[in-house]
Motif scaffolding. Structure first.
Motif, PDB file in Angstrom:
ATOM      1  N   SER C  20       0.845  -1.173   0.000  1.00 54.05           N
ATOM      2  CA  SER C  20       0.000   0.000   0.000  1.00 54.05           C
ATOM      3  C   SER C  20       0.884   1.226   0.000  1.00 54.05           C
ATOM      4  CB  SER C  20      -0.997  -0.131   1.151  1.00 54.05           C
ATOM      5  OG  SER C  20      -0.863   0.831   2.065  1.00 54.05           O
ATOM      6  N   VAL C  21       0.596   2.108  -0.937  1.00 57.29           N
ATOM      7  CA  VAL C  21       1.453   3.255  -1.218  1.00 57.29           C
ATOM      8  C   VAL C  21       0.696   4.506  -0.812  1.00 57.29           C
ATOM      9  CG1 VAL C  21       2.509   4.563  -3.084  1.00 57.29           C
ATOM     10  CG2 VAL C  21       2.609   2.072  -3.117  1.00 57.29           C
ATOM     11  N   ASP C  46       3.864  12.575  -8.536  1.00 54.67           N
ATOM     12  CA  ASP C  46       3.464  13.765  -7.788  1.00 54.67           C
ATOM     13  C   ASP C  46       2.352  13.454  -6.802  1.00 54.67           C
ATOM     14  OD1 ASP C  46       3.964  16.337  -7.184  1.00 54.67           O
ATOM     15  OD2 ASP C  46       2.735  17.194  -8.768  1.00 54.67           O
ATOM     16  N   GLY C  47       2.679  12.566  -5.851  1.00 52.21           N
ATOM     17  CA  GLY C  47       1.702  12.263  -4.803  1.00 52.21           C
ATOM     18  C   GLY C  47       0.673  11.250  -5.265  1.00 52.21           C
ATOM     19  N   ILE C  48       1.019   9.973  -5.207  1.00 65.91           N
ATOM     20  CA  ILE C  48       0.037   8.965  -5.611  1.00 65.91           C
ATOM     21  C   ILE C  48      -0.217   8.004  -4.453  1.00 65.91           C
ATOM     22  CG2 ILE C  48       0.574   9.109  -8.061  1.00 65.91           C
ATOM     23  CD1 ILE C  48       2.162   6.550  -7.809  1.00 65.91           C
ATOM     24  N   ASP C  49      -1.448   7.523  -4.397  1.00 69.04           N
ATOM     25  CA  ASP C  49      -1.850   6.520  -3.414  1.00 69.04           C
ATOM     26  C   ASP C  49      -2.478   5.361  -4.172  1.00 69.04           C
ATOM     27  OD1 ASP C  49      -1.921   8.368  -0.805  1.00 69.04           O
ATOM     28  OD2 ASP C  49      -2.869   9.443  -2.469  1.00 69.04           O
ATOM     29  N   PHE C  50      -2.069   4.155  -3.830  1.00 73.77           N
ATOM     30  CA  PHE C  50      -2.778   2.988  -4.373  1.00 73.77           C
ATOM     31  C   PHE C  50      -2.421   1.767  -3.543  1.00 73.77           C
ATOM     32  CE2 PHE C  50       0.668   0.739  -6.568  1.00 73.77           C
ATOM     33  CZ  PHE C  50       1.602   1.743  -6.747  1.00 73.77           C
ATOM     34  N   GLU C  51      -3.185   0.713  -3.755  1.00 71.99           N
ATOM     35  CA  GLU C  51      -2.947  -0.535  -3.044  1.00 71.99           C
ATOM     36  C   GLU C  51      -2.855  -1.663  -4.048  1.00 71.99           C
ATOM     37  OE1 GLU C  51      -6.222  -0.730  -0.363  1.00 71.99           O
ATOM     38  OE2 GLU C  51      -5.171   0.429   1.177  1.00 71.99           O
ATOM     39  N   LEU C  75       9.157   1.940  -5.850  1.00 68.26           N
ATOM     40  CA  LEU C  75       8.634   0.831  -5.058  1.00 68.26           C
ATOM     41  C   LEU C  75       9.765  -0.078  -4.604  1.00 68.26           C
ATOM     42  CD1 LEU C  75       5.364  -0.187  -6.961  1.00 68.26           C
ATOM     43  CD2 LEU C  75       5.624   1.204  -4.918  1.00 68.26           C
ATOM     44  N   LEU C  76      10.777  -0.252  -5.447  1.00 65.85           N
ATOM     45  CA  LEU C  76      11.897  -1.124  -5.089  1.00 65.85           C
ATOM     46  C   LEU C  76      13.008  -0.384  -4.358  1.00 65.85           C
ATOM     47  CD1 LEU C  76      12.416  -3.488  -8.132  1.00 65.85           C
ATOM     48  CD2 LEU C  76      11.962  -4.105  -5.778  1.00 65.85           C
ATOM     49  N   GLU C  85       5.165   7.006   1.793  1.00 66.40           N
ATOM     50  CA  GLU C  85       5.612   5.761   2.403  1.00 66.40           C
ATOM     51  C   GLU C  85       5.024   4.552   1.684  1.00 66.40           C
ATOM     52  OE1 GLU C  85       4.592   5.481   6.472  1.00 66.40           O
ATOM     53  OE2 GLU C  85       2.457   5.260   6.117  1.00 66.40           O
ATOM     54  N   ILE C  86       5.752   3.446   1.805  1.00 69.70           N
ATOM     55  CA  ILE C  86       5.368   2.205   1.175  1.00 69.70           C
ATOM     56  C   ILE C  86       5.212   1.172   2.282  1.00 69.70           C
ATOM     57  CG2 ILE C  86       6.093   0.411  -0.434  1.00 69.70           C
ATOM     58  CD1 ILE C  86       7.869   2.675  -1.723  1.00 69.70           C
ATOM     59  N   VAL C  87       4.030   0.574   2.341  1.00 68.64           N
ATOM     60  CA  VAL C  87       3.771  -0.416   3.380  1.00 68.64           C
ATOM     61  C   VAL C  87       3.601  -1.775   2.711  1.00 68.64           C
ATOM     62  CG1 VAL C  87       2.178  -1.130   5.193  1.00 68.64           C
ATOM     63  CG2 VAL C  87       2.708   1.296   4.873  1.00 68.64           C
ATOM     64  N   PHE C  88       4.403  -2.739   3.154  1.00 66.38           N
ATOM     65  CA  PHE C  88       4.357  -4.064   2.545  1.00 66.38           C
ATOM     66  C   PHE C  88       3.789  -5.041   3.557  1.00 66.38           C
ATOM     67  CE2 PHE C  88       6.125  -8.126   1.178  1.00 66.38           C
ATOM     68  CZ  PHE C  88       5.854  -8.099  -0.180  1.00 66.38           C
ATOM     69  N   ASP C  89       2.641  -5.592   3.275  1.00 71.53           N
ATOM     70  CA  ASP C  89       1.962  -6.544   4.152  1.00 71.53           C
ATOM     71  C   ASP C  89       1.923  -6.046   5.597  1.00 71.53           C
ATOM     72  OD1 ASP C  89       0.499  -8.739   4.686  1.00 71.53           O
ATOM     73  OD2 ASP C  89       2.103 -10.212   4.467  1.00 71.53           O
ATOM     74  N   GLY C  90       1.540  -4.789   5.750  1.00 71.32           N
ATOM     75  CA  GLY C  90       1.347  -4.251   7.092  1.00 71.32           C
ATOM     76  C   GLY C  90       2.563  -3.600   7.715  1.00 71.32           C
ATOM     77  N   GLU C  91       3.742  -3.777   7.121  1.00 69.34           N
ATOM     78  CA  GLU C  91       4.954  -3.196   7.711  1.00 69.34           C
ATOM     79  C   GLU C  91       5.517  -2.136   6.770  1.00 69.34           C
ATOM     80  OE1 GLU C  91       5.747  -3.985  10.590  1.00 69.34           O
ATOM     81  OE2 GLU C  91       5.071  -6.042  10.972  1.00 69.34           O
ATOM     82  N   ARG C  92       5.933  -1.021   7.362  1.00 64.53           N
ATOM     83  CA  ARG C  92       6.520   0.018   6.537  1.00 64.53           C
ATOM     84  C   ARG C  92       7.911  -0.426   6.063  1.00 64.53           C
ATOM     85  NH1 ARG C  92       9.452   4.432   7.157  1.00 64.53           N
ATOM     86  NH2 ARG C  92       9.736   4.081   9.384  1.00 64.53           N
ATOM     87  N   VAL C  93       8.161  -0.256   4.771  1.00 64.34           N
ATOM     88  CA  VAL C  93       9.459  -0.653   4.222  1.00 64.34           C
ATOM     89  C   VAL C  93      10.542   0.248   4.797  1.00 64.34           C
ATOM     90  CG1 VAL C  93      10.846  -0.808   2.124  1.00 64.34           C
ATOM     91  CG2 VAL C  93       8.457  -1.537   2.100  1.00 64.34           C
TER      92      VAL C  93
END
Lengths: 336, 295, 352
Positions: C20-21, C46-51, C75-76, C85-93
């Motif tokens: 989740s981004v 420029d500011g994107i949110d998605f899952e 993302l990588l 921020e990038i959250v991977f399976d509930g945890e912030r990367v």
């Protein structure tokens, strides 16, 4: 019958003595006709096109056969005649205009120079014609854009500028080598429509080389499908899309993602990969990947077989090939 | 293996898998010019190694009576120099010092310059700026001037000449190394390696060095001829090897007074320098194209 | 097999998004002038949110400069984001619970250029075995895994393992890149134009392979492409980007059959028709996509939009729900936005 705009007979192009990039291409274009040459990388479509301009270095390539463009024998031309022929009779547009345009001159200067090289025209006259060309290819605020350098233009504008440059000396034939491949979808369709309009307006004959069937259908009257250096199927765009007869054409149409029956279903991919042009098999080059191949296919190269008015396929199994089109006959039985 | 059966790549007869260096050697072998150049270099190296066995006379033995004999004199196949020493023997022995002075600074500079350049290129950012601007200061001097100035400052002599030549070549090699590394660093395979979680040192070792050392090596090979000529120049100015050591550059220097008396004789060391540097240049050219995988 | 490389486990359960981004932003400074003073910046993302949901394929489409490849690299963590921020399976990367290295094990990428993404000096077996060795698998086991994966992507290891990239065709090389991405047993694979450079007949083979591998390994894909046909075919959901912003996101069928954003509609009708009797007669959009250095104010698309009204250049449209899970950033479909085509505001459920 009027004289054809382009007549290619038994064109063969060999590189480094072994790579048979083009292996017996015959193609005739009537004046004002648009033919799309379709094929994958290495099929010989671009090599055929470049041969028409004699762009292959003579020391490393061998070009055989005959090519007649507007009544002139292309292979017999002297260097001087060739310089007149390029630009004035035949012009070419490329995939990447940044490489085709000179970065140190403005686009307007380049057009003026081309016009003055071929014709007796004053600078002012040539400039006026360049402006006219820019309007014709629908470049907004053309007066200002004439003084722009290629790198100052966006991708679509550069492609339009290159088309204007190609049309500067009123050629009869336009050779287009993947002119829309590098463009974004919304720009690609603009350029395709522009080419179609220009063709109608100027009565150009166009050979349009592409790997994209969709782009070909948008502009071409006829389509010729190339595989391993030869035209394997040729016909009107309608016949070829609606009733393809060569198993390769059928495979190309069926493997397209938009043709898939449903999401999640597998695509009908053509198995295997294209042959090595330095080691072509003796028979039909498509036979190793073809679901219909029988022994005679592997023995001899199939001749072009007429399957309809103006529609030919180099396949000896055109009697059964339409069965491949029905969804029932999935190519599961493809040879391993 | 169900997936294998389904997706197996159908293909004609597979070309035999070949290693990278096998391919380089195969392409190099087809280049007659490079092969000829390589043979010339090999012959020169053998000549240097076996000089005591090949030379017909002692290269140091002078003779006040038989000075400046022309080429073809009995007992002196290539004549004798201004002190009556046998030219052929001196040319053969001269290969030792001349090749050494040509190759050693380049080898040293290859090691130092590659390390600096790869570091600057891979790390990038301000490290790159700091290193490369310093390098540029050295690079701004013409090589000849820099070599002469350094040798002069360090004092005449063989070892100092080696050091100053090395210093001349380090910036040149570092610049090439930096350029090639910067290019390789932006390749997707380096990105992929970073994306797999590999550290910088591992990436440099596995993915960068293998791809940059080749081009740097080729460039360095072409510097050997420059090094020989510069070393000769230093000797000529009296800053490198000292008499009576046989060294081609020094011989050219001492024979210059004889150029009106015995022009052919005086030209001989120059001819040796010319042949050697041409051979190294042609070999470098051949290597450059043989290392291009896409051919 | 070493414990360090056992397949990562699912932590949050199927309902928790895999990725989740939030507010992802990347501005590249553009240097101008002799002194290197920063006077402009490219607003690449420029500011994107998605899952990205577990087990789905999210397609990302857009034209050059829309930020889709920059998003992949963000993302990588191949490039650092300016914000977000990038959250991977509930945890912030990058947090203590999920280090960057641990995250990279679970998220891999396949690049467009099959040649440039393989080290020309390594055999393909060594290229595939590299990543597991980085994560501590002994060489012998890493090579065995590499050979197994090569077989799974259709390259017989007995014939191919020892070859170098230049000895393979483009399609074969892309299979190697896919095998390499699988070598760490990741859960998410980002495919950045992974089939775009392939010939059509090879592209279909690789797409089939990708679908089979997804099923076999339970993968989640982010599939970035400019080819709408391919995206439509392979994706469960689709995200359309324009100049660093999300224009529209929703289920693939919804986006393709009921596009809400005029840009999506234009993209769709720009696709060649493949029908000789129904050729496209009018280009849906004029001009090129604008430069992301200096994006237009308000809605980024208003300069090319057929529905543009004064309100569009004044107000930046939020990415709002239009129906169900379908969201679009267009004032013309947002109630009470001030656009003349906007549906009536306040509670009235949309009828037809």
């Amino acid at each position: 019958m009027t004289q054809p705009a382009i007549e290619i007979r038994n064109l063969r192009v060999t590189f480094a003595g072994v790579v048979r990039a083009v292996d017996g291409v015959d193609l005739t274009l009537a004046p004002g006709e648009v033919v799309a040459l379709i094929g994958e990388s290495g099929s010989g479509k671009s090599v055929t096109l470049r041969s028409l301009m004699r762009l292959h270095p003579p020391r490393r390539s061998k070009v055989e056969g005959t090519m007649t463009v507007a009544g002139q024998d292309v292979l017999a031309m002297s260097q001087r005649a060739l310089a007149d022929y390029r630009g004035a009779t035949v012009a070419m547009i490329f995939q990447e205009p940044l490489l085709a345009l000179d970065p140190v001159y403005t686009v307007g200067e380049q057009i003026v120079e081309v016009i003055r090289r071929h014709e007796k025209a004053s600078k002012a006259e040539a400039r006026a014609r360049a402006l006219e060309l820019f309007q014709k290819v629908r470049i907004p605020s053309p007066e200002r854009r004439l003084d722009a350098y290629p790198h100052e233009m966006s991708g679509g504008m550069r492609q339009r500028a290159m088309i204007a440059l190609a049309l500067a000396c009123r050629p009869k034939v336009l050779l287009a080598d993947e002119p829309t491949t590098a463009l974004d979808a919304t720009v690609q369709i603009q350029i395709l429509l522009l080419l179609r309009d220009l063709q109608r307006e100027l009565g150009l004959s166009i050979i349009f080389v592409t790997h994209d069937l969709g782009a070909a259908v948008e502009v071409a009257d006829r389509i010729a499908v190339m595989y391993a250096g030869r035209i394997v199927e040729e016909g009107t765009a309608r016949d070829l899309i609606r009733g393809p007869r060569h198993p390769y054409t059928i495979g190309l149409l069926k493997s397209r993602a938009e043709g898939a029956l449903a999401k999640g279903s597998r695509l009908d991919a053509i198995p295997g990969s294209p042959p090595d042009l330095a080691h072509l098999p003796p028979g039909c080059p498509f036979a190793p990947r073809c679901p219909l191949a029988i022994d005679p296919c592997r023995a001899d190269r199939p001749p072009p077989i007429p399957v309809g008015p103006g529609h030919t396929a180099r396949c000896i199994r055109t009697d059964v090939s339409p069965t491949l089109l029905s969804p029932a006959s999935r190519s599961d039985a493809a040879p391993a | 293996m169900a997936v294998l059966a389904q997706h197996s790549v159908v293909e004609g007869p597979a070309p035999k898998a070949t290693g990278y260096w096998t391919g380089v050697w195969r392409r190099l072998r087809r280049d007659p010019v490079a092969i000829a150049a390589g043979l010339v270099i090999l012959a020169l190296i053998l000549m240097a190694i076996f000089a005591p066995y090949l030379a017909p006379a002692d290269p140091y033995r002078t003779s006040t009576l038989r000075r400046l004999r022309p080429v073809g004199t009995a007992g002196y196949p290539l004549g004798s120099d201004e002190l009556g020493r046998d030219m052929l023997s001196r040319l053969i022995f001269g290969a030792r010092l001349s090749l050494f002075m040509g190759i050693t600074p380049v080898v040293l500079a290859f090691g130092i310059g590659s390390a600096i350049g790869v570091l600057a290129g891979y790390v990038g950012g301000w490290v790159n700026t700091a290193i490369m601007r310093t390098i540029d200061v050295f690079y701004a001097f013409p090589s000849v001037l820099l070599a002469v100035a350094l040798s002069g400052a360090l004092g005449a002599g063989f070892g100092n000449a080696l050091v100053s030549l090395t210093v001349v070549f380090v910036p040149q090699i570092a610049r090439v190394a930096e350029a090639v590394t910067t290019q390789v660093r932006s390749r997707d395979y380096v990105e992929a390696a970073r994306a797999s979680g590999a550290g910088g040192f591992t990436i440099v070792r596995v993915h960068v060095l293998g791809n940059v050392l080749g081009p740097i090596f080729v460039y360095s090979t072409s510097l050997i001829s420059v090094s020989m000529i510069l070393a000769s120049g230093l000797s000529f100015l009296g800053l490198g090897t000292r008499p009576p050591e046989p060294e081609w550059g020094l011989m050219l220097n001492t024979l210059r007074t004889a150029i009106y008396v015995q022009p052919w004789l005086a030209a001989l060391p120059g001819v040796m320098i010319f042949i050697t540097s041409i051979a190294f240049n042609l070999l470098a050219d051949g290597l450059r194209s043989a290392m291009d995988v896409k051919q | 097999m070493s414990a360090a490389l056992s397949p990562p486990e699912d932590r949050g359960g199927p309902a928790q998004p895999l990725l989740s981004v939030k507010g992802l932003l990347k501005h590249f400074p553009v240097k101008k002038g002799l002194l290197g003073g920063v006077s402009a910046k490219v607003r690449a993302v420029d500011g994107i949110d998605f899952e990205v949901l577990k087990g789905e394929t999210l397609g990302v489409v857009g034209e050059s400069g829309c930020g889709k490849s920059t998003t992949a690299r963000l993302l990588l963590s191949l490039i650092d984001p300016t914000a977000g921020e990038i959250v991977f399976d509930g945890e912030r990367v990058g947090s203590r619970a999920l280090s960057l290295k641990a995250f990279r094990r679970q998220c891999q990428m396949v690049f467009q250029d099959s040649y440039s993404s393989l080290n020309p000096r390594l055999t393909i077996e060594a290229s595939v075995a590299f990543a597991p060795q980085v994560h501590g698998l002994p060489r012998r086991e890493a090579v065995a895994r590499a050979r197994d994966l090569l077989a799974r992507v259709g390259l017989d290891p007995r014939r191919f393992a020892e070859r170098y990239p230049h000895e393979l065709s483009g399609g074969q090389r892309q299979r190697v890149n896919i095998a390499r991405a699988l070598a760490l047993q990741p859960r998410l694979i980002i495919l950045d134009e992974a089939v775009s450079a392939l010939d059509k007949s090879i592209e279909a083979q690789v797409l089939n392979l990708l679908m089979d591998l997804k099923e076999e390994f339970g993968l989640t894909y982010i599939f970035i492409s400019h080819d709408l046909n391919v995206v439509r075919f392979i994706s469960d959901r689709v995200m359309v980007m324009y100049l660093g912003k999300v224009a529209e996101i929703g289920r693939s069928d919804d986006v393709f059959s009921r596009a809400q954003h005029p840009y999506t509609a234009a993209l769709l009708s720009s696709m060649p028709s493949l029908d000789p009797d129904n050729r496209t007669e009018v280009a849906p959009l004029a001009g090129d996509p604008p430069n992301p250095i200096d994006p237009p104010p308000g809605c980024r698309f208003h300069t090319r939009c057929p529905l543009a009204e004064p309100v569009c250049s004044a107000k930046e449209p939020p990415l709002a729900v239009t129906d169900g899970s379908h969201r679009a950033a267009c004032l013309a479909v947002q109630p009470g936005s001030g656009h003349s085509l906007a549906p009536p505001a306040a509670g009235s459920e949309m009828a037809a």
